[in-house]
Design a protein around this motif. Structure first.
Motif, PDB file in Angstrom:
ATOM      1  N   PRO A 252     -11.963 -26.523  38.202  1.00 34.93           N
ATOM      2  CA  PRO A 252     -12.932 -27.003  39.199  1.00 34.93           C
ATOM      3  C   PRO A 252     -12.335 -28.133  40.039  1.00 34.93           C
ATOM      4  CG  PRO A 252     -13.897 -26.932  37.001  1.00 34.93           C
ATOM      5  CD  PRO A 252     -12.423 -26.730  36.836  1.00 34.93           C
ATOM      6  N   GLY A 253     -12.618 -28.106  41.318  1.00 32.33           N
ATOM      7  CA  GLY A 253     -12.126 -29.142  42.215  1.00 32.33           C
ATOM      8  C   GLY A 253     -13.229 -30.127  42.589  1.00 32.33           C
ATOM      9  N   ARG A 254     -12.823 -31.329  42.996  1.00 27.34           N
ATOM     10  CA  ARG A 254     -13.777 -32.322  43.468  1.00 27.34           C
ATOM     11  C   ARG A 254     -13.780 -32.323  44.993  1.00 27.34           C
ATOM     12  NH1 ARG A 254     -11.740 -36.972  42.804  1.00 27.34           N
ATOM     13  NH2 ARG A 254      -9.670 -36.220  42.233  1.00 27.34           N
ATOM     14  N   GLU A 255     -14.883 -32.756  45.572  1.00 30.44           N
ATOM     15  CA  GLU A 255     -14.950 -32.795  47.025  1.00 30.44           C
ATOM     16  C   GLU A 255     -15.799 -33.970  47.487  1.00 30.44           C
ATOM     17  OE1 GLU A 255     -18.394 -29.637  48.184  1.00 30.44           O
ATOM     18  OE2 GLU A 255     -16.567 -28.782  47.286  1.00 30.44           O
ATOM     19  N   ARG A 256     -15.555 -34.345  48.731  1.00 28.17           N
ATOM     20  CA  ARG A 256     -16.300 -35.429  49.359  1.00 28.17           C
ATOM     21  C   ARG A 256     -16.512 -35.034  50.817  1.00 28.17           C
ATOM     22  NH1 ARG A 256     -14.113 -41.605  50.356  1.00 28.17           N
ATOM     23  NH2 ARG A 256     -16.146 -42.630  50.576  1.00 28.17           N
ATOM     24  N   HIS A 257     -17.658 -35.393  51.371  1.00 27.86           N
ATOM     25  CA  HIS A 257     -18.003 -35.007  52.739  1.00 27.86           C
ATOM     26  C   HIS A 257     -18.355 -36.244  53.568  1.00 27.86           C
ATOM     27  CE1 HIS A 257     -18.366 -30.625  51.822  1.00 27.86           C
ATOM     28  NE2 HIS A 257     -18.547 -31.115  50.603  1.00 27.86           N
ATOM     29  N   LEU A 258     -17.699 -36.385  54.727  1.00 26.37           N
ATOM     30  CA  LEU A 258     -17.961 -37.484  55.655  1.00 26.37           C
ATOM     31  C   LEU A 258     -17.744 -36.970  57.076  1.00 26.37           C
ATOM     32  CD1 LEU A 258     -15.996 -40.311  53.766  1.00 26.37           C
ATOM     33  CD2 LEU A 258     -18.485 -40.189  54.003  1.00 26.37           C
ATOM     34  N   PHE A 259     -17.941 -37.837  58.053  1.00 24.63           N
ATOM     35  CA  PHE A 259     -17.562 -37.550  59.433  1.00 24.63           C
ATOM     36  C   PHE A 259     -16.318 -38.367  59.773  1.00 24.63           C
ATOM     37  CE2 PHE A 259     -22.204 -36.785  59.658  1.00 24.63           C
ATOM     38  CZ  PHE A 259     -22.221 -35.535  60.275  1.00 24.63           C
ATOM     39  N   GLY A 260     -15.389 -37.737  60.490  1.00 27.05           N
ATOM     40  CA  GLY A 260     -14.238 -38.472  61.006  1.00 27.05           C
ATOM     41  C   GLY A 260     -14.417 -38.805  62.474  1.00 27.05           C
ATOM     42  N   SER A 261     -15.496 -38.306  63.063  1.00 30.94           N
ATOM     43  CA  SER A 261     -15.772 -38.541  64.479  1.00 30.94           C
ATOM     44  C   SER A 261     -17.275 -38.677  64.668  1.00 30.94           C
ATOM     45  CB  SER A 261     -15.219 -37.394  65.332  1.00 30.94           C
ATOM     46  OG  SER A 261     -15.776 -36.154  64.934  1.00 30.94           O
ATOM     47  N   ALA A 262     -17.671 -39.169  65.841  1.00 32.19           N
ATOM     48  CA  ALA A 262     -19.099 -39.401  66.079  1.00 32.19           C
ATOM     49  C   ALA A 262     -19.422 -39.341  67.560  1.00 32.19           C
ATOM     50  CB  ALA A 262     -19.517 -40.760  65.515  1.00 32.19           C
ATOM     51  N   ILE A 263     -20.680 -38.994  67.832  1.00 28.83           N
ATOM     52  CA  ILE A 263     -21.257 -39.047  69.178  1.00 28.83           C
ATOM     53  C   ILE A 263     -22.004 -40.373  69.254  1.00 28.83           C
ATOM     54  CG2 ILE A 263     -22.929 -37.976  70.743  1.00 28.83           C
ATOM     55  CD1 ILE A 263     -22.264 -35.291  69.220  1.00 28.83           C
TER      56      ILE A 263
END
Length: 359
Positions: free
Chosen positions: A185-196
């Protein structure tokens, strides 16, 4: 003097769906989390910036999580070495502790406000707050319309693509860059690298990938499958348990602007406007998905494509107009709270906290 390094992210974004939050991924692996509460202008961003400055001088690496509604304001901090995080827990990223007193602790800056001073300006404060809300709603409405046009724009390139050529390119890229190991099983993380943002499009893809040697920059018009390529690559890497940092697209939050796979020393990054990368390295691999497109088909439909592009750009101008209005009214709102704040008490609290958290 050796100083800690800084990585820049957005934990939330302005999207066609409204404010989109990845704040639950901000305090990644943190064992101590401080949630800042307080009205506009109570110094939450400044509080975090001053703490960060102290920690950087101690040679500690920092993650800055910026505010999509004001690129110069902080929404959060993560200090991985200390397993410590701070973040703004007020609207629109309203957060309450899951384990109060054990992991999370609330810092309430409203306690340093003079309530009588605020009451004198009650009507103006309520009016400005409502104006901020309405302008954000306007911005999100135009952003939703812009996405509809953007999806129409993409269809021309999707229809013109040589799918066989595209998937051959993707498979070859995976074969060259992912070393199969045992399944786990792998780990993951979610974010934004850019924005409006009210200041226009902002991206930190270059900063986020600065220490990665194998950067794969993916170029191509809307609809050529940039996000799909990143997703396919990551799905394969995930089979072998590699940790993946997914960087989402604010226009289509379900899509990707990039991904970082540290154990493979690899980053996949969309390298077309509005997130062009300036510091291209000699070791970077450029993938041009324009090579999978039937140019004759595009020429045949060029007029309609240009129309869609123009309408999209016009709608985005309206998005930025209303985001700027919201920000302007928010700054006026902040002044009322700043005028009622006891800064000396805020500074004293911050100094006490720094003494507690420094190793």
């Amino acid at each position: 003097m050796i100083l800690g390094t800084i990585k820049n992210y957005f934990a939330g974004g302005n999207t066609p769906e409204g404010f989109y939050s990845f704040f639950h991924y901000l305090p990644y692996q943190a064992e101590r989390v401080f949630i800042l509460k307080g009205g506009p202008g109570t110094g939450k961003s400044t509080f975090m910036k001053k703490i960060a400055a102290e920690l950087i001088r101690k040679d500690l690496d920092i993650e800055f999580h910026w505010c999509a509604s004001d690129k110069d304001s902080l929404d959060g901090l993560l200090i991985p070495e200390l397993k410590l995080a701070f973040f703004d827990g007020t609207t629109p990223h309203l957060t309450d502790p899951a384990f109060p007193g054990l992991i999370e602790e609330i810092i309430n800056l409203d306690q340093f406000l003079d309530k009588d001073t605020l009451q004198k300006n009650r009507e103006q404060i309520i009016h400005l707050g409502e104006s901020v809300r309405q302008n954000f709603q306007q911005a999100y409405s135009f952003l939703k319309a812009a996405k509809i046009v953007y999806l129409h724009w993409k269809k021309y390139y999707q229809a013109s693509q040589d799918r066989k050529k595209y998937y051959q390119l993707v498979h070859e890229l995976i074969r060259k860059n992912i070393k199969p190991v045992d399944f786990k099983p792998g780990r993951e993380r979610h974010l934004f690298g850019s924005a409006i943002t009210p200041q226009g499009p902002v991206n930190y893809l270059e900063n986020i990938s600065a220490d990665i040697n194998n950067r794969i920059l993916i170029k191509g018009s809307p609809g050529t499958g940039k996000s799909r390529l990143i997703q396919s690559f990551c799905q394969e890497a995930a089979k072998y348990g590699y940790f993946i940092l997914y960087l989402h697209c604010p226009l289509e939050p379900e899509k990707l602007d990039g991904a970082i796979i540290p154990e493979l020393d690899t980053a996949l990054l969309v390298g077309t406007p509005p997130h062009c990368l300036e510091g291209i390295k000699t070791t970077d691999t450029i993938i041009n998905l324009g090579e999978t497109i039937d140019l004759d088909y595009i020429k045949k439909n060029n007029g309609e494509i240009l129309d869609a592009e123009k309408i999209y750009e016009d709608l985005m101008k309206r998005v930025y107009y209303f985001l700027k209005k919201a920000r302007s009214h928010y700054e006026e709102l902040e002044k009322y709270y700043t005028g009622a704040l006891n800064f000396e008490k805020v500074d004293n609290l911050r100094e006490e906290l720094i003494k507690k958290i420094l190793p």
